[in-house]
Design an enzyme around this catalytic site. Structure first.
Site, PDB file in Angstrom:
ATOM      1  N   ARG A  66     -36.924 -40.830 -41.337  1.00 57.96           N
ATOM      2  CA  ARG A  66     -35.646 -40.285 -41.174  1.00 57.96           C
ATOM      3  C   ARG A  66     -35.091 -38.979 -42.153  1.00 57.96           C
ATOM      4  NH1 ARG A  66     -35.418 -41.914 -36.150  1.00 57.96           N
ATOM      5  NH2 ARG A  66     -35.256 -44.182 -35.734  1.00 57.96           N
ATOM      6  N   ASN A  96     -38.716 -35.685 -36.114  1.00 59.56           N
ATOM      7  CA  ASN A  96     -38.218 -36.279 -35.753  1.00 59.56           C
ATOM      8  C   ASN A  96     -36.334 -36.043 -37.050  1.00 59.56           C
ATOM      9  OD1 ASN A  96     -38.295 -38.853 -35.815  1.00 59.56           O
ATOM     10  ND2 ASN A  96     -37.165 -39.425 -34.416  1.00 59.56           N
ATOM     11  N   ASP A 156     -42.875 -35.914 -30.221  1.00 56.01           N
ATOM     12  CA  ASP A 156     -42.118 -37.633 -31.294  1.00 56.01           C
ATOM     13  C   ASP A 156     -41.727 -37.999 -29.388  1.00 56.01           C
ATOM     14  OD1 ASP A 156     -41.721 -39.617 -32.492  1.00 56.01           O
ATOM     15  OD2 ASP A 156     -39.658 -39.001 -32.859  1.00 56.01           O
ATOM     16  N   HIS A 182     -45.881 -38.470 -27.043  1.00 54.96           N
ATOM     17  CA  HIS A 182     -45.322 -40.297 -26.603  1.00 54.96           C
ATOM     18  C   HIS A 182     -45.500 -39.820 -25.006  1.00 54.96           C
ATOM     19  CE1 HIS A 182     -41.341 -41.607 -26.395  1.00 54.96           C
ATOM     20  NE2 HIS A 182     -42.136 -41.621 -25.534  1.00 54.96           N
ATOM     21  N   HIS A 235     -48.130 -44.965 -28.922  1.00 54.37           N
ATOM     22  CA  HIS A 235     -47.721 -46.518 -28.947  1.00 54.37           C
ATOM     23  C   HIS A 235     -47.536 -47.041 -27.075  1.00 54.37           C
ATOM     24  CE1 HIS A 235     -44.579 -43.488 -27.691  1.00 54.37           C
ATOM     25  NE2 HIS A 235     -44.332 -43.645 -28.553  1.00 54.37           N
ATOM     26  N   ASP A 308     -44.961 -47.451 -34.939  1.00 56.76           N
ATOM     27  CA  ASP A 308     -43.551 -46.907 -34.356  1.00 56.76           C
ATOM     28  C   ASP A 308     -42.401 -47.324 -35.796  1.00 56.76           C
ATOM     29  OD1 ASP A 308     -42.272 -45.036 -33.348  1.00 56.76           O
ATOM     30  OD2 ASP A 308     -42.545 -46.678 -31.429  1.00 56.76           O
ATOM     31  N   HIS A 312     -33.270 -48.382 -37.568  1.00 55.75           N
ATOM     32  CA  HIS A 312     -31.689 -47.871 -38.344  1.00 55.75           C
ATOM     33  C   HIS A 312     -30.639 -48.523 -38.839  1.00 55.75           C
ATOM     34  CE1 HIS A 312     -32.621 -45.667 -34.465  1.00 55.75           C
ATOM     35  NE2 HIS A 312     -33.783 -46.364 -33.687  1.00 55.75           N
TER      36      HIS A 312
END
Length: 432
Positions: A66, A96, A156, A182, A235, A308, A312
């Site tokens: 992040r 990202n 991503d 992805h 993933h 992954d 948050h």
């Protein structure tokens, strides 16, 4: 005696019989020998392993730390602290961020922040953006990103819809570093967070079919085969994709793939009650998919495990399901949660070592410890009998968004060392 001259005594090693002692000096493995109760190990700081499991430290090829730009979710220091608690020595972080990691300056910033946090976490290896701004329109300056320290490239969670651009990206990256994709058709219920099926119908949620993943996986495989280049599929979550990957490998296609602990341990039944903590992209799928993934991992069709890790803030999950952010915070709990499959006999400790330590380091050319003399002293001690409850306070990550909250786990990382430096220690509290 130097700070990283260690003797780890009386430990068990997956795949080997008996007890062992590990000697470490100057950041590397000196020797792994049969345990000698009478040995003094002069010149080394001695740690009693208490017959815990000694394993190479893990490599996570897929995390979201992040920073820069979204530090309220996670920052590099907190993410690396969580990784240390989870037993990791190498962490690859996605692009990202805000700004996106599509320039050398952002890459260098990430590496500088990681260096500032040492020795409180593992090594950081940034993943550079595949396209500028992750917009899928123009290739990012991959050579510049590689020179700055990136080890792979990915768009991503924004799959490149334009196949011609993706083809050019694969061609350009072929001589630089792996491309991680992805796999999601960008038009089929993108990011819905629920598998299309009986559970989504029961809950009245918009669902994403497993075909949305498989279609993109098939495109990537066909391009890799046509061009003769490598592609890594992120993933993987469903049986359809497993079948495509297995067939491709039989044909000699240069494809590797990962799955995550939550796809091996959970199904879309976790969404009952509209639990947004179980909302992830790609979504949790059926038990048939879950079992197919476990088998594929054991057989090597799926090459590696990755978390992954997607932290948050609480307010981003405490909202109606369809508005909640996708993602599970997984660094702290990955190994402990996976150990349930070892207890069930579905995976072996050797499977965990191969898929979560050795193989990802091979694919992405990162430091790896096989306990041979001279290998980097990256290792963990795992206590398979340590029972604990997943609480917000028990997680080092800022992200507390895991469906495991409140659940008991049996098995926990007791110590992690990177280059012979102890970065996480529950055996001797206060050292980290």
């Amino acid at each position: 005696m130097t700070a990283n001259s260690l003797a780890i005594r009386n430990v068990r090693v997956p795949g080997r019989e008996g007890a062992f002692d590990l000697l470490v000096a100057e950041g590397v493995v000196r020797e792994l020998t049969a345990h000698d109760p009478a040995a003094s190990h002069d010149g080394h700081a001695v740690i009693d392993g208490r017959e815990m499991l000694l394993m190479p430290a893990l490599t996570d090829a897929h995390t979201h730390l992040r920073e820069p730009g979204q530090e309220w979710k996670e920052d590099i220091a907190s993410g690396l602290a969580a990784a240390a608690a989870g037993g990791f020595s190498n962490i690859m972080c996605m692009a990202n961020t805000d700004p996106v990691n599509d320039t050398a300056s952002v890459t260098r910033f990430m590496l500088r922040r990681a260096a500032e946090s040492w020795p409180n976490g593992p090594r950081l290896f940034p993943i550079g953006a595949l396209t500028v701004g992750l917009r899928g329109k123009e290739l990012a300056p991959m050579g510049e990103l590689l020179e700055a320290g990136c080890v792979a490239f990915s768009n991503d969670g924004e799959p490149v819809a334009d196949t011609e651009i993706f083809r050019r990206a694969l061609e350009y990256a072929a001589d630089l570093a792996p491309v991680i994709d992805h796999c999601e058709d960008p038009y089929m219920a993108k990011g819905s967070g629920a598998n299309e099926g009986a559970m989504s119908a029961r809950l009245g949620l918009r669902g994403q079919p497993d075909a949305a993943e498989a279609i993109q996986a098939a495109r990537d495989i066909l391009l890799a085969e046509y061009l003769g280049v490598h592609v890594h599929l992120a993933h993987i979550s469903c049986r359809k994709s497993v079948g495509l990957i297995a067939d491709a490998k039989k044909r000699g296609v240069k494809v590797t793939a990962e799955t995550c602990p939550h796809y091996l341990l959970m199904t879309d039944a976790a969404l009952l009650g509209y639990d947004s903590l179980a909302k992830v992209n790609p979504p949790l799928r059926t038990d048939d998919d879950r079992l197919a993934l476990v088998e594929a991992l054991r057989e090597g069709v799926i090459d590696i495990l990755a978390t992954d890790h997607a932290p948050h803030a609480a307010h981003e999950k405490e909202t109606p399901f369809e508005n909640a952010k996708n993602g599970i915070s997984g660094l702290d709990t990955a190994l402990a949660a996976l150990w349930e499959l070892v207890r069930q006999g579905r995976l072996s400790p050797e499977d965990i070592v191969t898929r979560f330590a050795w193989r990802p380091a091979e694919i992405f050319k990162l430091p790896v410890n096989r306990f041979a003399p001279g290998d980097p002293a990256d290792f963990l001690l795992f206590d398979p009998e340590d029972s604990w409850v997943v609480t917000p306070e028990a997680l080092r990550s800022k992200g507390k968004n895991t469906p495991l909250l409140g659940q008991p786990l049996t098995g926990r990382v007791a110590l992690t060392a990177v280059g012979g430096v102890v970065v996480h220690d529950r055996i001797r509290p206060g050292r980290t």
